[in-house]
Design a protein around this motif. Structure first.
Motif, short mmCIF file in Angstrom:
data_model
loop_
_atom_site.label_atom_id
_atom_site.label_comp_id
_atom_site.label_asym_id
_atom_site.label_seq_id
_atom_site.Cartn_x
_atom_site.Cartn_y
_atom_site.Cartn_z
N ALA A 14 0.83 -1.95 0.20
CA ALA A 14 0.00 0.09 0.21
C ALA A 14 1.10 0.88 0.05
CB ALA A 14 -1.33 -0.12 0.98
N ALA A 15 2.21 1.33 0.91
CA ALA A 15 2.63 2.62 0.76
C ALA A 15 3.48 2.83 -0.62
CB ALA A 15 3.84 1.73 1.75
N ARG A 16 4.04 1.36 -0.74
CA ARG A 16 4.28 1.66 -2.48
C ARG A 16 3.28 2.11 -3.52
NH1 ARG A 16 9.60 0.07 -4.60
NH2 ARG A 16 9.86 1.33 -6.78
N ARG A 17 2.33 1.47 -3.51
CA ARG A 17 1.30 2.21 -4.21
C ARG A 17 1.06 3.93 -4.49
NH1 ARG A 17 -2.18 -1.37 -3.79
NH2 ARG A 17 -2.87 -0.66 -1.97
N PHE A 18 0.56 4.38 -3.10
CA PHE A 18 0.85 5.51 -2.79
C PHE A 18 2.45 6.85 -2.85
CE2 PHE A 18 1.44 9.21 0.31
CZ PHE A 18 0.42 9.60 0.16
N TYR A 19 3.34 5.91 -3.27
CA TYR A 19 4.24 6.63 -3.17
C TYR A 19 5.02 6.50 -4.97
CZ TYR A 19 4.67 8.28 2.08
OH TYR A 19 3.92 9.29 3.01
N ASP A 20 4.35 5.66 -5.11
CA ASP A 20 4.68 5.65 -6.54
C ASP A 20 3.84 6.31 -7.31
OD1 ASP A 20 6.48 3.63 -6.60
OD2 ASP A 20 4.94 2.06 -7.72
N ALA A 21 2.56 6.84 -7.02
CA ALA A 21 1.86 7.90 -7.84
C ALA A 21 1.90 8.91 -7.40
CB ALA A 21 0.20 7.30 -7.44
N VAL A 22 2.07 9.51 -6.26
CA VAL A 22 2.47 11.15 -5.52
C VAL A 22 4.26 11.48 -6.18
CG1 VAL A 22 1.05 11.15 -3.94
CG2 VAL A 22 3.15 10.54 -3.23
N ALA A 23 4.81 10.60 -6.29
CA ALA A 23 6.28 10.64 -6.88
C ALA A 23 5.97 11.57 -7.82
CB ALA A 23 6.86 9.36 -6.68
N ALA A 24 5.89 10.93 -8.98
CA ALA A 24 5.72 11.22 -10.87
C ALA A 24 5.35 12.74 -10.56
CB ALA A 24 4.70 10.36 -11.33
N PRO A 25 4.24 13.21 -9.90
CA PRO A 25 4.24 14.65 -10.24
C PRO A 25 5.01 15.93 -9.77
CG PRO A 25 1.95 13.83 -9.23
CD PRO A 25 2.74 12.33 -9.35
N LEU A 26 5.79 14.88 -9.23
CA LEU A 26 7.22 16.03 -7.88
C LEU A 26 8.53 15.93 -9.14
CD1 LEU A 26 5.81 15.36 -4.30
CD2 LEU A 26 5.08 17.20 -5.57
N GLY A 27 8.07 15.20 -9.97
CA GLY A 27 9.72 15.04 -10.50
C GLY A 27 10.66 13.72 -9.89
N LEU A 28 10.15 12.96 -8.62
CA LEU A 28 10.47 11.78 -8.14
C LEU A 28 10.31 10.96 -8.22
CD1 LEU A 28 10.03 13.99 -4.16
CD2 LEU A 28 12.14 13.94 -6.07
N GLN A 29 11.27 9.86 -7.86
CA GLN A 29 10.81 8.27 -8.08
C GLN A 29 11.07 7.90 -6.92
OE1 GLN A 29 14.45 6.94 -10.74
NE2 GLN A 29 13.58 8.85 -12.19
N THR A 30 10.49 6.30 -7.25
CA THR A 30 10.43 5.87 -6.29
C THR A 30 11.68 4.22 -6.74
OG1 THR A 30 8.62 4.40 -6.69
CG2 THR A 30 8.24 5.98 -4.85
N ILE A 31 12.61 3.99 -5.35
CA ILE A 31 13.86 3.40 -5.86
C ILE A 31 13.85 2.09 -5.45
CG2 ILE A 31 16.24 3.12 -6.24
CD1 ILE A 31 16.17 6.19 -6.42
N ASP A 32 13.89 0.65 -5.95
CA ASP A 32 13.86 -0.30 -5.09
C ASP A 32 14.98 -0.88 -4.08
OD1 ASP A 32 11.48 -1.33 -6.18
OD2 ASP A 32 13.01 -2.43 -7.58
N ASN A 33 15.41 -0.82 -2.64
CA ASN A 33 15.61 -0.76 -2.03
C ASN A 33 16.56 -2.05 -1.45
OD1 ASN A 33 17.67 0.28 -0.08
ND2 ASN A 33 16.59 0.21 1.97
N SER A 34 14.85 -2.61 -0.81
CA SER A 34 14.84 -4.25 -0.59
C SER A 34 13.38 -5.04 -1.11
CB SER A 34 14.96 -4.54 0.83
OG SER A 34 14.24 -4.17 2.03
N PRO A 35 13.58 -5.66 -0.20
CA PRO A 35 12.18 -6.61 -0.43
C PRO A 35 10.94 -5.97 0.75
CG PRO A 35 13.12 -8.41 -0.28
CD PRO A 35 14.36 -7.57 -0.63
N SER A 36 11.17 -5.57 1.55
CA SER A 36 10.73 -4.34 2.93
C SER A 36 10.68 -2.78 2.39
CB SER A 36 11.08 -5.49 3.60
OG SER A 36 11.19 -5.17 4.30
N SER A 37 11.19 -3.25 1.68
CA SER A 37 11.73 -0.91 1.86
C SER A 37 11.87 -0.16 0.66
CB SER A 37 13.45 -0.92 2.94
OG SER A 37 13.91 -1.47 2.39
#
Length: 135
Positions: A14-37
């Protein structure tokens, strides 16, 4: 001003879905770190500063830590008003809850440089997440 910050969440998906969605409009990215972060930042090529978000409990945190026992406020700088609007729409579509729609912020007695255009949402863990554009 900071190198990185981090906070725990209850539900990684749920967190990944939320932050994936809000990152793009702000010019940010989500980046894999581990299976749980994951990391939230500018890009893998420009990794610092970043926000660490995950379900792991880092060894340097106390045993008394509780996920969202004290919700945080995290404010992102937006490039323009349209990005603030897009952030708000994306956050709501990804499961966030409105906590103040896009609009001007700050009382008239504040100096001009302190007033800004912003939107607030509550993320899946109860944290207040903001995007704003000053000026």
């Amino acid at each position: 001003m900071f190198d990185h910050i981090g906070f725990r969440v209850r539900d990684h998906v749920a967190a990944r879905r939320f932050y994936d969605a809000v990152a793009a409009p702000l010019g940010l990215q989500t980046i894999d770190n581990s299976p749980s972060s994951f990391l939230l930042g500018r890009s893998a090529q420009e990794p610092i500063p970043f926000v660490w978000i995950g379900t792991d409990e880092p060894t340097f945190w106390s045993a008394d830590h509780r996920v969202s026992a004290s919700p945080i406020h995290l404010a992102f700088a937006a490039p323009d008003h349209e990005a603030v609007d897009a952030f708000h729409r994306a956050a709501l579509a990804a499961g966030g809850h409105d906590n103040g729609g896009p609009g001007p912020r700050g009382p008239e007695e504040w100096p001009d440089e302190m007033r800004y255009y912003a939107a607030f949402v509550i993320d899946p863990d109860g944290n207040n997440i903001e995007a704003g554009k000053r000026g």
